[in-house]
Write a protein that holds these residues in place. Structure first.
Motif, PDB file in Angstrom:
ATOM      1  N   ALA A  34       0.833  -1.204   0.000  1.00 42.04           N
ATOM      2  CA  ALA A  34       0.000   0.000   0.000  1.00 42.04           C
ATOM      3  C   ALA A  34       0.869   1.256   0.000  1.00 42.04           C
ATOM      4  N   HIS A  35       2.157   1.057   0.177  1.00 43.31           N
ATOM      5  CA  HIS A  35       3.170   2.115   0.066  1.00 43.31           C
ATOM      6  C   HIS A  35       2.855   3.333   0.923  1.00 43.31           C
ATOM      7  N   GLU A  36       2.384   4.438   0.311  1.00 41.32           N
ATOM      8  CA  GLU A  36       2.222   5.703   1.043  1.00 41.32           C
ATOM      9  C   GLU A  36       1.339   5.540   2.279  1.00 41.32           C
ATOM     10  N   ILE A  37       0.253   4.793   2.174  1.00 41.30           N
ATOM     11  CA  ILE A  37      -0.634   4.596   3.322  1.00 41.30           C
ATOM     12  C   ILE A  37       0.049   3.733   4.375  1.00 41.30           C
ATOM     13  N   TRP A  38       0.696   2.665   3.942  1.00 42.63           N
ATOM     14  CA  TRP A  38       1.402   1.796   4.881  1.00 42.63           C
ATOM     15  C   TRP A  38       2.529   2.555   5.582  1.00 42.63           C
ATOM     16  N   ASN A  39       3.273   3.341   4.826  1.00 40.97           N
ATOM     17  CA  ASN A  39       4.379   4.115   5.406  1.00 40.97           C
ATOM     18  C   ASN A  39       3.893   5.008   6.545  1.00 40.97           C
ATOM     19  N   THR A  40       2.765   5.660   6.319  1.00 40.31           N
ATOM     20  CA  THR A  40       2.244   6.570   7.335  1.00 40.31           C
ATOM     21  C   THR A  40       1.748   5.804   8.557  1.00 40.31           C
ATOM     22  N   LEU A  41       1.038   4.717   8.336  1.00 44.99           N
ATOM     23  CA  LEU A  41       0.606   3.887   9.469  1.00 44.99           C
ATOM     24  C   LEU A  41       1.808   3.374  10.257  1.00 44.99           C
ATOM     25  N   ASN A  42       2.814   2.925   9.549  1.00 48.08           N
ATOM     26  CA  ASN A  42       4.017   2.414  10.202  1.00 48.08           C
ATOM     27  C   ASN A  42       4.673   3.499  11.052  1.00 48.08           C
ATOM     28  N   TYR A  43       4.698   4.719  10.518  1.00 49.78           N
ATOM     29  CA  TYR A  43       5.340   5.806  11.262  1.00 49.78           C
ATOM     30  C   TYR A  43       4.480   6.251  12.443  1.00 49.78           C
ATOM     31  N   ILE A  44       3.169   6.137  12.316  1.00 51.51           N
ATOM     32  CA  ILE A  44       2.296   6.428  13.454  1.00 51.51           C
ATOM     33  C   ILE A  44       2.688   5.545  14.639  1.00 51.51           C
ATOM     34  N   TYR A  45       2.817   4.260  14.374  1.00 48.84           N
ATOM     35  CA  TYR A  45       3.160   3.328  15.453  1.00 48.84           C
ATOM     36  C   TYR A  45       4.568   3.591  15.985  1.00 48.84           C
ATOM     37  N   GLU A  46       5.487   3.957  15.101  1.00 50.62           N
ATOM     38  CA  GLU A  46       6.851   4.255  15.546  1.00 50.62           C
ATOM     39  C   GLU A  46       6.890   5.472  16.460  1.00 50.62           C
TER      40      GLU A  46
END
Length: 285
Positions: free
Chosen positions: A221-233
């Motif tokens: 999902a790229h851009e969406i996944w990246n943002t979700l991943n960074y939210i958790y980080e």
């Protein structure tokens, strides 16, 4: 040099100093698309972007507020305060605490001043006075700027992390809401669950909850996944003086990218509608 005299050269001075500020805000900004030169306001004024996010409607309805500010106002204040702190970084304020303090009224007068005014005061603080009166004004200005720096740092530490998390979450949820045709009044039905890690050491899929239904957000999902991943980080991060500003700028960049990417839903999976190449070619300067 007095404020009055300095105002005369304001039109020449500000563009030069702001150029330095812009280069500072680029530091630490990561991701496939660099969107630091595109403001949130400008991004959300693009018709094609408005078609793939509910963010503009939510802002117009005052549904996205941080304390008493809209998300746009809160992000603008955060970015401006970070730039102010960086602009004042190399002014020697070590001995300010040993000088006679200003009145509470004088300190209060510079709380919340604009970046433009900080840059004007910085010019006074870094120009040696030719007379005792000018030198006194310079020292008074340094005292004010020391207070501005502390005030901004305190505000950033108290608010920066929450503002950025809220923005990133809204960027993901508003893209999904637009794709699923969810109206602003039902936006709250979209949830980003608490992170549940599996046993894999590699990148994992994430999930969004929309009402009773769960949607998978795969790595592709790229851009969406990246943002979700960074939210958790960011949620689990312990930020320091060295990492705080870069973290917030990266978060804002991810949020912008997600708004521009939009979302597609296929077989219960959420993917980005537009990839990084498309975003870079069409929405960056």
């Amino acid at each position: 040099m007095s404020i009055k005299n300095l105002k005369i050269i304001k039109e020449k001075l500000i563009p030069v100093l702001l150029a330095g500020s812009i280069s500072l805000t680029m530091a630490g900004c990561q991701g496939k698309v660099k969107m630091q030169e595109v403001s949130l306001t400008d991004l959300l004024s693009i018709e094609e972007v408005k078609e793939v996010t509910l963010m503009d409607e939510l802002l117009e309805n005052n549904s996205l507020m941080y304390q008493e500010k809209s998300y746009l106002e809160a992000i603008h204040q955060l970015e401006e305060y970070m730039t102010m702190v960086e602009e004042l970084k190399f002014i020697d304020m070590e001995e300010v605490k040993d000088l006679r303090p200003l009145s509470e009224e004088e300190y209060h007068s510079v709380e919340g001043i604009s970046l433009e005014d900080v840059l004007l005061l910085k010019e006074i603080a870094t120009s040696r006075g030719k007379t005792l009166k000018e030198e006194e004004e310079r020292l008074t200005t340094i005292k004010k700027l020391a207070h501005v720096k502390e005030y901004c740092n305190n505000w950033i530490q108290a608010n920066g992390k929450n503002i950025c998390l809220n923005l990133m979450m809204a960027s993901v949820k508003s893209s999904v809401a637009s794709e699923l045709g969810i109206p602003p009044e039902e936006y709250a039905t979209i949830k980003i669950p608490a992170l549940m890690r599996g046993t894999s050491n590699g990148p994992e899929a994430y999930y969004l909850q929309v009402g009773e239904k769960s949607y998978k957000v795969p790595v592709k999902a790229h851009e969406i996944w990246n943002t979700l991943n960074y939210i958790y980080e960011v949620q689990s991060a312990t930020l320091t003086d060295k990492t705080e500003f870069a973290t917030y700028r990266k978060a804002i960049n991810f949020a912008k990218t997600t708004m521009a990417a939009g979302a597609n839903v296929k077989n219960g999976n959420i993917e980005a509608q537009y990839d990084a190449k498309y975003i870079k070619e069409n929405y960056t300067k």
